[in-house]
Motif scaffolding. Structure first.
Motif, PDB file in Angstrom:
ATOM      1  N   THR A 198      30.322 -56.426  48.446  1.00 21.81           N
ATOM      2  CA  THR A 198      31.217 -57.585  49.057  1.00 21.81           C
ATOM      3  C   THR A 198      32.327 -57.487  48.206  1.00 21.81           C
ATOM      4  N   VAL A 199      32.270 -57.755  46.895  1.00 17.55           N
ATOM      5  CA  VAL A 199      33.304 -57.936  45.951  1.00 17.55           C
ATOM      6  C   VAL A 199      34.259 -56.513  45.948  1.00 17.55           C
ATOM      7  N   THR A 200      33.495 -55.413  46.028  1.00 18.44           N
ATOM      8  CA  THR A 200      34.210 -53.977  46.042  1.00 18.44           C
ATOM      9  C   THR A 200      34.982 -54.018  47.562  1.00 18.44           C
ATOM     10  N   GLN A 201      34.712 -54.764  48.504  1.00 19.30           N
ATOM     11  CA  GLN A 201      35.386 -54.546  49.702  1.00 19.30           C
ATOM     12  C   GLN A 201      36.615 -55.459  49.595  1.00 19.30           C
ATOM     13  N   ILE A 202      36.355 -56.783  48.911  1.00 12.01           N
ATOM     14  CA  ILE A 202      37.509 -57.703  48.764  1.00 12.01           C
ATOM     15  C   ILE A 202      38.460 -57.025  47.779  1.00 12.01           C
ATOM     16  N   ARG A 203      38.172 -56.450  46.781  1.00  8.55           N
ATOM     17  CA  ARG A 203      39.188 -55.787  46.044  1.00  8.55           C
ATOM     18  C   ARG A 203      39.826 -54.954  46.654  1.00  8.55           C
ATOM     19  N   ARG A 204      39.231 -53.908  47.492  1.00 10.16           N
ATOM     20  CA  ARG A 204      39.797 -52.737  48.276  1.00 10.16           C
ATOM     21  C   ARG A 204      40.975 -53.461  49.048  1.00 10.16           C
ATOM     22  N   GLU A 205      40.662 -54.493  49.974  1.00 13.36           N
ATOM     23  CA  GLU A 205      41.666 -55.105  50.770  1.00 13.36           C
ATOM     24  C   GLU A 205      42.650 -56.002  50.393  1.00 13.36           C
ATOM     25  N   LEU A 206      42.623 -56.349  48.981  1.00 10.97           N
ATOM     26  CA  LEU A 206      43.657 -56.911  48.190  1.00 10.97           C
ATOM     27  C   LEU A 206      44.454 -56.026  47.248  1.00 10.97           C
ATOM     28  N   PRO A 207      45.321 -55.358  47.651  1.00  8.18           N
ATOM     29  CA  PRO A 207      46.067 -54.522  46.786  1.00  8.18           C
ATOM     30  C   PRO A 207      46.739 -55.177  45.739  1.00  8.18           C
ATOM     31  N   SER A 208      47.180 -56.386  45.758  1.00  9.27           N
ATOM     32  CA  SER A 208      47.851 -57.171  44.760  1.00  9.27           C
ATOM     33  C   SER A 208      47.236 -57.168  43.486  1.00  9.27           C
ATOM     34  N   VAL A 209      45.739 -57.113  43.494  1.00  9.78           N
ATOM     35  CA  VAL A 209      44.836 -57.337  42.446  1.00  9.78           C
ATOM     36  C   VAL A 209      45.209 -56.274  41.390  1.00  9.78           C
ATOM     37  N   VAL A 210      45.520 -56.588  40.181  1.00 10.59           N
ATOM     38  CA  VAL A 210      45.635 -55.439  38.967  1.00 10.59           C
ATOM     39  C   VAL A 210      44.381 -55.707  38.072  1.00 10.59           C
ATOM     40  N   ALA A 211      43.711 -56.712  38.130  1.00  9.70           N
ATOM     41  CA  ALA A 211      42.668 -56.999  36.993  1.00  9.70           C
ATOM     42  C   ALA A 211      41.517 -57.560  37.857  1.00  9.70           C
ATOM     43  N   LEU A 212      40.199 -56.950  37.787  1.00  8.31           N
ATOM     44  CA  LEU A 212      38.974 -57.497  38.283  1.00  8.31           C
ATOM     45  C   LEU A 212      38.076 -57.779  37.199  1.00  8.31           C
ATOM     46  N   LEU A 213      37.600 -58.975  37.237  1.00 11.66           N
ATOM     47  CA  LEU A 213      36.451 -59.463  36.035  1.00 11.66           C
ATOM     48  C   LEU A 213      35.176 -59.830  36.968  1.00 11.66           C
ATOM     49  N   VAL A 214      33.983 -59.158  36.535  1.00  9.38           N
ATOM     50  CA  VAL A 214      32.935 -59.452  37.274  1.00  9.38           C
ATOM     51  C   VAL A 214      31.740 -60.070  36.421  1.00  9.38           C
ATOM     52  N   LEU A 215      31.261 -61.417  36.894  1.00  5.77           N
ATOM     53  CA  LEU A 215      30.012 -61.926  35.973  1.00  5.77           C
ATOM     54  C   LEU A 215      28.676 -61.009  36.497  1.00  5.77           C
ATOM     55  N   GLN A 216      28.052 -60.416  35.708  1.00  7.42           N
ATOM     56  CA  GLN A 216      26.654 -59.769  36.156  1.00  7.42           C
ATOM     57  C   GLN A 216      25.728 -60.449  36.283  1.00  7.42           C
ATOM     58  N   THR A 217      25.216 -60.935  37.138  1.00 10.96           N
ATOM     59  CA  THR A 217      24.232 -61.879  37.294  1.00 10.96           C
ATOM     60  C   THR A 217      22.710 -61.436  37.254  1.00 10.96           C
ATOM     61  N   GLY A 218      22.565 -60.260  37.593  1.00 12.30           N
ATOM     62  CA  GLY A 218      21.293 -59.615  37.805  1.00 12.30           C
ATOM     63  C   GLY A 218      20.686 -59.609  39.209  1.00 12.30           C
ATOM     64  N   HIS A 219      21.397 -60.269  40.012  1.00 15.58           N
ATOM     65  CA  HIS A 219      21.141 -59.943  41.233  1.00 15.58           C
ATOM     66  C   HIS A 219      22.002 -58.883  42.168  1.00 15.58           C
ATOM     67  N   GLY A 220      23.151 -58.154  41.550  1.00  8.59           N
ATOM     68  CA  GLY A 220      23.817 -57.083  42.051  1.00  8.59           C
ATOM     69  C   GLY A 220      23.135 -55.658  42.079  1.00  8.59           C
TER      70      GLY A 220
END
Length: 661
Positions: A198-220
């Motif tokens: 889902t996060v990958t898709q959101i990033r792909r459909e928001l071309p304005s994003v230049v930085a993506l920071l992800v909290l690794q929860t252990g559920h991904g």
């Protein structure tokens, strides 16, 4: 001593003002706006490196300027409490997730982690006015991200991971964020859920994003491509972090963007400013009776409001930090695991962490009552002194249930603080006051500084009868504007279309002679039976006190010939049928509490009541569906908490249109 009394005594010492009662105090606060809001600035010792030329005289709405020339910063106001809280060994945040994992964050650690993230955002080129989007649950990292954005003048906007991806994109696309901060998974209702794709898709459909920071929860289940580890971004502890200070910003600099429910169209992207939110929140702390946790009068205060990040109550909860109050976050289901309901879970959380102030949506308290729980079984709740409710009107019998529950554990002085306001102003128009009598089912008073009245159709003030909730003078946290609404036309149409220069809130309100208030429902979902008008909340209150009724929704469908049919959708408790006996009991309840006019023409057994993600019943969308509107224009399924029930309503509406129901 109540915070309202401390403030009133301060006004007498410093302003020479005395009031016979709260009504007189409220009257002063809404007629001398400049004097009142200046007193809030002074009382809470707000700071600006530059002088302001005027507080604001309330001469125009919308567009009133406030504290012209002042500079503020939301994060600065939070961090003013660091040293005093540290000396008293008071935490800033106590958080627990559904699996029982606890995080406790000190005020110094909150500042350090926020500074570390703020510097990381700057490293990615994020500056004043840039938008930063969060895809985060109710965890400390969401609070840290807001404070980091506020520190550098970036504009924060957040969606909860329980929202559908299209609904998230409907919101974030409007604001073109430059950075995205997200989790790769969540744990809710007893199960882990992967969100990496889902996060990958959101990033792909928001071309304005230049930085993506992800909290690794252990559920991904997979690493999100082209992302940075959020935990690393929070972990710096060096001289630059220690020396970091939030920027001074103009009073009306945008702080965050909130969104309307968006159930029937593109949600409004509502922009609030640093200064307006700070002063409104500070004024609200008198009504909530909240003070600094390190202060002798409130020593050990711990404030909790069960909420998701996509509900404005998350913002209110975080706002307690502005006054130095410890906040307690719960990330998970309030009713236990799916298939194994336990409405004591949230109470047990409150018991474990010695919560003193416990808030939730009215639907939560009603669910607890319907489930027949005894809250004393959840643990030691002797620290709880206040209960808060909002989201929908709290039925009187549910409030009495709460009082009885606390009486049973020896807390006969429990105080209910029912509030009503909303996403539109990120504050309350109607609020509590610990010094006033508490009448079950009512809100104790109008908020200081909020010139709220009930108006009839002719635009005249009414007392003791239902009218439109209006605000006749400006309030500092009214939206600056809607994002993308370049000429302000959507903003004006949303609040000022009915009466130019007068804020129309969209609720039915009744103000009593003693100043207490009742919200009877949304004014666009009013029931009008042969000239007698009634808010839906009154009908729900009448039927849902029956233990056999779990939930209900009522709509009034015009027949095109000057008459209408009143339809009530009913969800009985598990194991109960909507038989003639139950229908008769509901009819009697409505007849006795309201009027025979409001007895439904049809009771319909429903599989569930469609609600927004914040728990509000979707009366207007259901009504429009039965009026023949296309479902695509009525419901956004990604903004509904239980979209699985919508096809049933679509089928029923079609049958109704065809005369088969």
């Amino acid at each position: 001593m109540p915070q309202m009394r401390l403030y009133r005594e301060w006004l007498e010492r410093n302003y020479g003002l005395t009031f016979a009662d709260y009504s007189a105090m409220w009257q002063w606060s809404t007629t001398d706006l400049a004097g009142f809001w200046r007193s809030i600035w002074d009382y809470h010792q707000l700071e600006s490196p530059t002088a302001f030329s005027a507080v604001g005289d309330g001469s125009a709405m919308p567009g009133t300027p406030w504290f012209d020339g002042a500079q503020v910063n939301y994060a600065r106001q939070v961090f003013r409490h660091v040293e005093l809280a540290a000396a008293a060994n008071m935490p800033a945040i106590v958080a627990e997730n559904e699996r029982g994992e606890v995080t406790e964050l000190s005020w110094k650690e909150l500042r350090r982690r926020s500074a570390s993230l703020a510097l990381e955002l700057r490293r990615h080129g994020i500056r004043r006015g840039d938008r930063v989007a969060g895809y985060l649950p109710n965890i400390p990292e969401a609070v840290i991200a807001l404070l980091a954005c506020a520190s550098v003048g970036a504009i924060w906007t957040v969606c909860s991971p329980d929202m559908g991806t299209p609904a998230v994109l409907d919101r974030f696309r409007q604001t073109s964020p430059r950075a995205l901060i997200a989790v790769d998974g969540v744990f809710y209702g007893g199960r882990a859920m992967d969100r990496s794709a889902t996060v990958t898709q959101i990033r792909r459909e928001l071309p304005s994003v230049v930085a993506l920071l992800v909290l690794q929860t252990g559920h991904g289940e997979a690493l999100v491509p082209d992302s940075s580890d959020l935990e690393i971004a929070l972990s710096r502890d060096d001289d630059e972090v220690a020396a970091f200070e939030p920027e001074w910003l103009p009073f009306d600099h945008p702080l965050w963007i909130l969104y309307s429910s968006g159930t029937t169209g593109l949600p409004k992207a509502i922009v609030h400013g640093h200064g307006g939110i700070i002063v409104s929140a500070c004024a609200g702390h008198q009504h909530l009776d909240l003070g600094a946790s390190y202060a002798p009068n409130n020593f050990g205060e711990r404030f909790h409001w069960y909420t998701a990040t996509g509900w404005v109550m998350w913002n209110l909860q975080v706002g307690a930090l502005l006054g130095g109050t410890t906040i307690c976050l719960f990330d998970g289901s309030p009713g236990g695991a799916k298939g194994k309901p336990d409405w004591r879970a949230l109470w047990a959380f409150a018991a474990r962490h010695r919560v003193t102030w416990f808030g939730a949506g009215a639907a939560f308290f009603n669910s607890c009552r319907k489930a027949g729980i005894t809250i004393g079984d959840a643990g030691d709740l002797s620290a709880v002194r206040a209960l808060g409710s909002t989201g929908s009107p709290l039925p009187a019998d549910v409030q009495r249930w709460g009082v009885d529950q606390f009486d049973a554990i020896g807390r006969s002085n429990i105080w209910w603080c029912n509030i009503s306001g909303g996403t539109d102003l990120a504050a309350a128009f109607l609020a509590g006051n610990r010094e006033l009598p508490a009448t079950p089912g009512r809100l104790q008073c109008r908020h200081l500084g909020a010139a709220v009245e009930a108006w009839n159709e002719e635009g005249r003030t009414v007392l003791g009868q239902v009218g439109e909730l209006v605000c006749t003078r400006p309030f500092p946290s009214m939206p600056l504007y809607f994002w993308g609404d370049e000429d302000g036309s959507r903003y004006r149409a949303s609040y000022f279309g009915e009466w130019p220069g007068i804020w129309r809130h969209g609720d039915w309100l009744q103000i009593e002679v003693d100043g207490s208030c009742t919200i009877t429902g949304r004014s666009d979902a009013t029931i009008n039976r042969h000239g007698l008008r009634m808010g839906t909340a009154d009908i729900y209150s009448a039927v849902e006190h029956l233990h056999e009724v779990f939930d209900s929704l009522v709509i009034d469908i015009e027949d095109g010939q000057g008459d209408s049919k009143l339809l009530m959708f009913v969800v009985p408790v598990e194991g109960r049928q909507l038989d003639a006996e139950l229908q008769s009991a509901m009819a009697s309840a409505i007849r006795n509490a309201l009027s025979p006019r409001f007895i439904p023409d049809h009771f319909i057994h429903a599989p569930g009541i469609p609600r927004t993600l914040t728990g509000k019943k979707q009366e207007l969308p259901v009504k429009r569906l039965f009026q023949g509107w296309p479902i695509a224009k009525v419901f956004n399924l990604d903004a509904i908490a239980n979209p699985e029930v919508v096809p049933w309503y679509k089928a029923r509406a079609k049958a109704w249109q065809e005369g088969r129901a």
